[in-house]
Design a protein around this motif. Structure first.
Motif, PDB file in Angstrom:
ATOM      1  N   ARG A 102       4.491 -10.252  -1.146  1.00 25.13           N
ATOM      2  CA  ARG A 102       3.383  -9.708  -1.927  1.00 25.13           C
ATOM      3  C   ARG A 102       2.396  -9.000  -1.006  1.00 25.13           C
ATOM      4  O   ARG A 102       2.071  -9.496   0.080  1.00 25.13           O
ATOM      5  N   TRP A 157      -0.132   3.403  -2.252  1.00 28.85           N
ATOM      6  CA  TRP A 157      -0.175   3.848  -3.643  1.00 28.85           C
ATOM      7  C   TRP A 157       1.234   4.091  -4.162  1.00 28.85           C
ATOM      8  O   TRP A 157       1.607   3.610  -5.250  1.00 28.85           O
ATOM      9  N   LYS A 159       3.964   2.901  -2.925  1.00 28.83           N
ATOM     10  CA  LYS A 159       4.675   1.620  -2.904  1.00 28.83           C
ATOM     11  C   LYS A 159       4.318   0.802  -4.145  1.00 28.83           C
ATOM     12  O   LYS A 159       5.178   0.139  -4.734  1.00 28.83           O
ATOM     13  N   SER A 160       3.057   0.854  -4.556  1.00 25.07           N
ATOM     14  CA  SER A 160       2.626   0.078  -5.723  1.00 25.07           C
ATOM     15  C   SER A 160       3.258   0.597  -7.012  1.00 25.07           C
ATOM     16  O   SER A 160       3.487  -0.165  -7.951  1.00 25.07           O
ATOM     17  N   ILE A 161       3.540   1.895  -7.058  1.00 18.06           N
ATOM     18  CA  ILE A 161       4.186   2.478  -8.241  1.00 18.06           C
ATOM     19  C   ILE A 161       5.661   2.093  -8.272  1.00 18.06           C
ATOM     20  O   ILE A 161       6.209   1.735  -9.318  1.00 18.06           O
ATOM     21  N   GLU A 163       7.061  -0.494  -6.645  1.00 12.64           N
ATOM     22  CA  GLU A 163       7.278  -1.950  -6.619  1.00 12.64           C
ATOM     23  C   GLU A 163       6.027  -2.663  -7.147  1.00 12.64           C
ATOM     24  O   GLU A 163       5.358  -3.388  -6.412  1.00 12.64           O
ATOM     25  N   SER A 164       5.720  -2.450  -8.395  1.00 11.82           N
ATOM     26  CA  SER A 164       4.483  -2.998  -8.972  1.00 11.82           C
ATOM     27  C   SER A 164       4.446  -4.526  -8.969  1.00 11.82           C
ATOM     28  O   SER A 164       3.369  -5.126  -8.985  1.00 11.82           O
ATOM     29  N   ASP A 165       5.607  -5.162  -8.967  1.00  8.33           N
ATOM     30  CA  ASP A 165       5.641  -6.630  -8.947  1.00  8.33           C
ATOM     31  C   ASP A 165       5.241  -7.176  -7.576  1.00  8.33           C
ATOM     32  O   ASP A 165       4.792  -8.321  -7.473  1.00  8.33           O
ATOM     33  N   LEU A 168      -0.098  -4.949  -5.320  1.00  5.78           N
ATOM     34  CA  LEU A 168      -1.261  -4.798  -6.192  1.00  5.78           C
ATOM     35  C   LEU A 168      -2.230  -3.826  -5.527  1.00  5.78           C
ATOM     36  O   LEU A 168      -2.729  -4.097  -4.433  1.00  5.78           O
ATOM     37  N   PHE A 189      -1.812 -12.157  -9.749  1.00  8.19           N
ATOM     38  CA  PHE A 189      -0.867 -11.554  -8.812  1.00  8.19           C
ATOM     39  C   PHE A 189      -0.481 -12.547  -7.716  1.00  8.19           C
ATOM     40  O   PHE A 189       0.663 -12.552  -7.250  1.00  8.19           O
TER      41      PHE A 189
END
Length: 276
Positions: A102, A157, A159-161, A163-165, A168, A189
């Motif tokens: 995470r 940014w 990476k968050s799109i 791998e949103s899980d 954060l 989260f």
């Protein structure tokens, strides 16, 4: 390079990532308080935040200089570990991504970042104080600690799109505007969501209050003394707390400077969906 080659991530590690002066001290305080609230209530008289600087409750990957203090210190930490770094995604150890760890990323308006960075740099014992206009030119050219801020932001940014899980992506301005909402989001989260009972007993508000800028700044542990957290560069604990305000850049930058940096950021982030 030592961190990339020698650090071994664990699947249950959580990494707090920011470019310098984007709120890492606040994020450390919040993440620590949220994940440890079952052992240390935010309202307790012996909460660790009352006796420890937030920077010392969540260790950095790359600091102090790892040739001086081996990574073995991080290996000794019990799981799940809460770790922090200013490194951009391109420099994170491969195991962080390979294991799906995470990552919590906090970004901030680049104009506020520049002003905060300039003030901080002038506080930490450097003999030469760089004029703001010169520092601004360097920042605008991408010459910043840990690289151009737009690349730092854009890497996480994207990476968050994808791998949103696992990632954060948070904005400092939005968190300051709605801290309760974002603390709940952060807790969820981190896999320690607030229960309905906690919400009804205003535990979320207690966390927000304890970790608020004004509260942290007023604590004796954060307002006095100095510690060498890097290696050879002692810093006053109070240096990490200046104003914390959104939009403070307006008190320091000329209209021309603000427009120039806005134009650069807009160009660099164009098409990504990320805006400030």
């Amino acid at each position: 390079m030592l961190v990339q080659e020698c650090f071994n991530a664990r699947p249950d590690d959580t990494f707090l990532v920011t470019s310098p002066k984007c709120g890492i001290t606040w994020l450390k305080a919040l993440a620590f308080t949220i994940t440890n609230r079952f052992r240390h209530a935010a309202t307790s008289d012996d909460h660790p935040l009352l006796t420890h600087h937030p920077q010392d409750l969540v260790p950095f990957l790359e600091m102090p200089y790892r040739q001086l203090q081996p990574l073995a210190d991080l290996e000794k930490l019990a799981s799940p570990r809460l770790l922090a770094t200013h490194m951009p995604i391109t420099l994170l150890p491969p195991s962080v991504s390979n294991l799906g760890c995470r990552v919590v990323y906090l970004c901030r308006n680049p104009k506020d970042v520049f002003v905060s960075l300039w003030h901080f740099t002038n506080k930490v014992g450097v003999d030469y104080t760089m004029p703001m206009d010169k520092a601004f030119e360097l920042f605008s050219d991408g010459l910043s600690p840990y690289g151009p801020i737009w690349e730092h932001n854009l890497g996480l940014w994207k990476k968050s799109i994808a791998e949103s899980d696992n990632v954060l992506f948070l904005k400092y301005d939005e968190m300051m505007a709605e801290p309760v909402k974002h603390v709940k989001m952060l807790a969820k989260f981190l896999c320690v969501p607030f229960t309905e009972e906690e919400v009804s007993h205003r535990v979320v508000g207690d966390v927000v209050h304890l970790c608020s800028f004004d509260k942290l700044k007023s604590m004796p542990i954060n307002s006095s003394g100095a510690i060498d957290r890097i290696g050879g560069l002692p810093m006053e604990n109070s240096a990490y707390f200046r104003t914390g305000k959104v939009g403070d850049w307006a008190n320091h930058l000329t209209e021309e400077m603000a427009k120039k940096l806005d134009a650069i950021i807009e160009e660099k982030l164009r098409g990504s969906g990320l805006i400030f």
